[in-house]
Enzyme design. Structure first.
Site, mmCIF file in Angstrom:
data_model
loop_
_atom_site.group_PDB
_atom_site.id
_atom_site.type_symbol
_atom_site.label_atom_id
_atom_site.label_comp_id
_atom_site.label_asym_id
_atom_site.label_seq_id
_atom_site.Cartn_x
_atom_site.Cartn_y
_atom_site.Cartn_z
ATOM 1 C CE LYS A 24 4.477 -19.087 19.179
ATOM 2 N NZ LYS A 24 5.462 -18.970 18.116
ATOM 3 N NE ARG A 41 -2.536 -0.896 3.102
ATOM 4 C CZ ARG A 41 -3.141 -1.336 4.199
ATOM 5 N NH1 ARG A 41 -4.315 -0.890 4.527
ATOM 6 N NH2 ARG A 41 -2.550 -2.216 4.994
ATOM 7 C CG HIS A 67 6.420 -25.826 11.200
ATOM 8 N ND1 HIS A 67 6.384 -25.477 9.877
ATOM 9 C CD2 HIS A 67 6.367 -24.656 11.893
ATOM 10 C CE1 HIS A 67 6.316 -24.156 9.773
ATOM 11 N NE2 HIS A 67 6.296 -23.637 10.979
ATOM 12 C CG HIS A 96 9.981 -21.951 8.029
ATOM 13 N ND1 HIS A 96 8.831 -21.814 8.743
ATOM 14 C CD2 HIS A 96 10.974 -21.909 8.940
ATOM 15 C CE1 HIS A 96 9.120 -21.697 10.026
ATOM 16 N NE2 HIS A 96 10.422 -21.752 10.177
HETATM 17 C C1 BG6 Z 1 6.357 -20.166 12.262
HETATM 18 C C2 BG6 Z 1 5.307 -19.944 13.320
HETATM 19 O O1 BG6 Z 1 5.852 -20.958 11.232
HETATM 20 O O2 BG6 Z 1 7.489 -20.791 12.836
HETATM 21 C C3 BG6 Z 1 5.868 -19.145 14.469
HETATM 22 O O3 BG6 Z 1 4.204 -19.251 12.758
HETATM 23 C C4 BG6 Z 1 7.144 -19.750 14.980
HETATM 24 O O4 BG6 Z 1 4.906 -19.044 15.514
HETATM 25 C C5 BG6 Z 1 8.113 -20.015 13.829
HETATM 26 O O5 BG6 Z 1 7.723 -18.846 15.910
HETATM 27 C C6 BG6 Z 1 9.341 -20.744 14.299
HETATM 28 O O6 BG6 Z 1 10.233 -20.935 13.249
HETATM 29 P P1 BG6 Z 1 11.734 -21.353 13.536
HETATM 30 O O7 BG6 Z 1 12.313 -21.595 12.188
HETATM 31 O O8 BG6 Z 1 12.358 -20.229 14.289
HETATM 32 O O9 BG6 Z 1 11.650 -22.596 14.379
#
Ligand code: BG6
Length: 513
Positions: free
Chosen positions: A365, A68, A267, A205
């Site tokens: 967390k 934006r 994950h 990821h």
């Molecule tokens: C993300 C989550 O996919 O992965 C986050 O949404 C989390 O909540 C993060 O903190 C952690 O990623 P990594 O690579 O630091 O373990």
């Protein structure tokens, strides 16, 4: 000796290309929607720079931000430069930056404004001409999921999604991919109406992490582990992703989502798939995905859910020497929110290999420390020919894949304590990436962005995998929704007592990594 140069039998996995050579992306542009967001700033833009610095981007490369803000190309480039200087992994080199900056453009627009997409189309065609990006375009949607439909619609209506004259179009979608099975299917349909499945790259990821890909090497390149990688020897598997951070500042995303949707659905279930799947015929994308889908389709929550799951919200407390507020006092959360910040579940993998072996998955967390690991905990030896007092300190053997930090693999087994007796105690044998290799591991996003540009989908969950994961989680989420508010656990602890009870019932306990 038959076969190959190495004297062994010909390797059926070897294809014509020498896979040790790095692959460099062909000419293309990468458009990032949501480029002013946290993910783009901390991960995506630095990863693009690091790829450029490693020589893996083509000379004809365009990087386009769509957002934006009323920025010029130069404003955007200055912004990218400042985040790249701060977050790059491979060192800032002005000459690399200058080359990358020549292909940086910014398009001002909102997700629902057709004119923004017209400007984007002009910008991309300008890059094709000026930077020889060859008409190949990847669209990275680092945006909230409720904006996916409108962006896909506009990409379609503006003609940007159509691949003309053999140029490719790819769309990259960030999680969460839906919030349950039905919404995931709906999203898949919306995206599928615009892009074909081989043009869709759903990002998880974790699959971009070296240590996760190494699970495949550990299992399928060695003879040592396969014979014991099954229910004859494995007692149970623990998959842990613990974080010490809270969710301050992320209320908009996290409230109503929670730990299970945020981390387990993607994950942790992908980690489970890598650990539990059968050997693929080859590492071709369709073969790898077929095995992951098969194992996820065979996975179910263990019953009854009141005994096999646990969840919690962090309270206030101490994180190391820092006082921290509880979840309910984090800014932006609705009072009385039932969102869990800790989730633990038990699943059964219904295959001959794993029948009867519980898989325990947990994430949270504000736990004791940041660690992700997969532990295969083995059965006890059927007989110990020692005085009982000599083996009191002997635990169960374990193979621990240390995903992060401190990446490596640990084997835990019993060893004789030096002395005149025959006392046996647990010891660890360690493989440590840092000392075994001189190469540093690339960031997950470097690997995955490059794979998108190369059109290499192995490390991206496809439609079926995403839906299979929701199918596993949905019954648990429904059960929790009916149960109301989760338990509270102190910040800096290892989660709610209900999680310890969950394992305690089966005579087991969580590892304290
Ligand atoms: C993300 C989550 O996919 O992965 C986050 O949404 C989390 O909540 C993060 O903190 C952690 O990623 P990594 O690579 O630091 O373990």
């Amino acid at each position: 000796m038959a076969g190959s140069d190495s004297g062994g039998p010909a390797n059926p996995l070897r294809s014509e290309r020498d896979r040790r050579l790095p692959r460099i992306a062909g000419p293309c542009s990468l458009v990032i929607f949501g480029v002013t967001g946290d993910l783009a700033r901390r991960k995506l833009l630095p990863a693009v720079y690091d790829l450029a610095n490693r020589g893996l981007l083509p000379p004809g490369f365009g990087l386009v931000g769509f957002a934006r803000r009323d920025w010029s190309d130069e404003d955007f480039a200055a912004e990218v430069r400042s985040v790249v200087e701060k977050h790059n992994r491979t060192g800032f080199r002005p000459e690399v930056w200058d080359r990358l900056a020549e292909g940086i453009r910014f398009v001002t627009g909102t997700f629902d404004d057709p004119e923004g997409y017209t400007r984007l189309a002009e910008t991309l065609s300008g890059l094709d001409t000026d930077r020889a990006t060859a008409g190949n375009h990847a669209f990275y949607l680092a945006i909230p999921p409720n904006a996916f439909p409108v962006v896909c619609e506009h990409l379609s209506a503006s003609g940007l999604a159509q691949d003309t004259n053999g140029h490719w179009r790819r769309v990259v979608i960030e999680k969460p991919f839906g919030h349950d099975l039905d919404s995931a299917k709906e999203l898949n349909d919306i995206v599928g109406a615009v892009f074909s499945e081989d043009e869709v790259f759903r990002i998880d990821h974790y699959l971009g992490k070296e240590t996760v890909q190494n699970i495949l090497a550990l299992r399928f390149a060695n003879q040592l582990f396969e014979p014991i990688w099954n229910s004859n020897y494995v007692d149970h598997v623990q998959i842990t992703m613990a974080e010490d951070i809270g969710i301050g500042g992320r209320a908009g995303y996290y409230d109503g989502i929670g730990a299970a949707r945020d981390v387990i659905q993607n994950h942790l279930l992908q980690l489970l798939a890598f650990v539990a799947m059968e050997e693929p015929i080859s590492f071709e994308p369709e073969q790898l995905r077929a095995e992951r889908i098969k194992v996820l389709s065979a996975t179910r929550p263990a019953q009854p859910l009141d005994e096999t799951t646990a969840r919690g919200q962090y309270g206030g407390g101490w994180q190391g020497s820092e006082p921290v507020v509880g979840f309910a006092d984090e800014p932006g959360f609705s009072p009385g929110s039932t969102t869990e910040t800790y989730a633990a579940i038990t699943v059964d993998v219904g295959t001959r290999r794993w029948g009867g072996v519980p898989f325990y998955l947990r994430t949270g967390k504000r736990l004791g420390r940041r660690v992700t690991e997969i532990a295969l905990v083995f059965k006890r030896a059927p007989h110990l020919p020692f005085d009982q007092t000599m083996t009191e300190e002997l635990g169960q053997n374990a193979l621990v894949i240390r995903v992060q930090p401190d990446e490596g693999v640990t084997l835990r087994f019993g060893s004789k304590v030096p002395g005149s007796g025959m006392e046996v105690r647990d010891v660890n044998m360690d493989f440590d990436y840092g000392s075994a290799f001189t190469e540093a591991s690339p960031e997950a996003y470097e690997r995955l962005i490059l794979d998108v540009l190369l059109g290499e989908p192995s490390l991206f969950p496809d439609r079926e995998e995403v839906e299979a994961s929701w199918r596993i989680l949905d019954p648990i989420l429904e059960y929790w929704a009916a149960e109301g508010k989760p338990d509270t656990y102190p910040a800096g602890s290892w989660g709610p007592t209900s999680a310890d009870e969950m394992l305690g019932r089966t005579g087991r306990e969580w590892r304290r990594p």
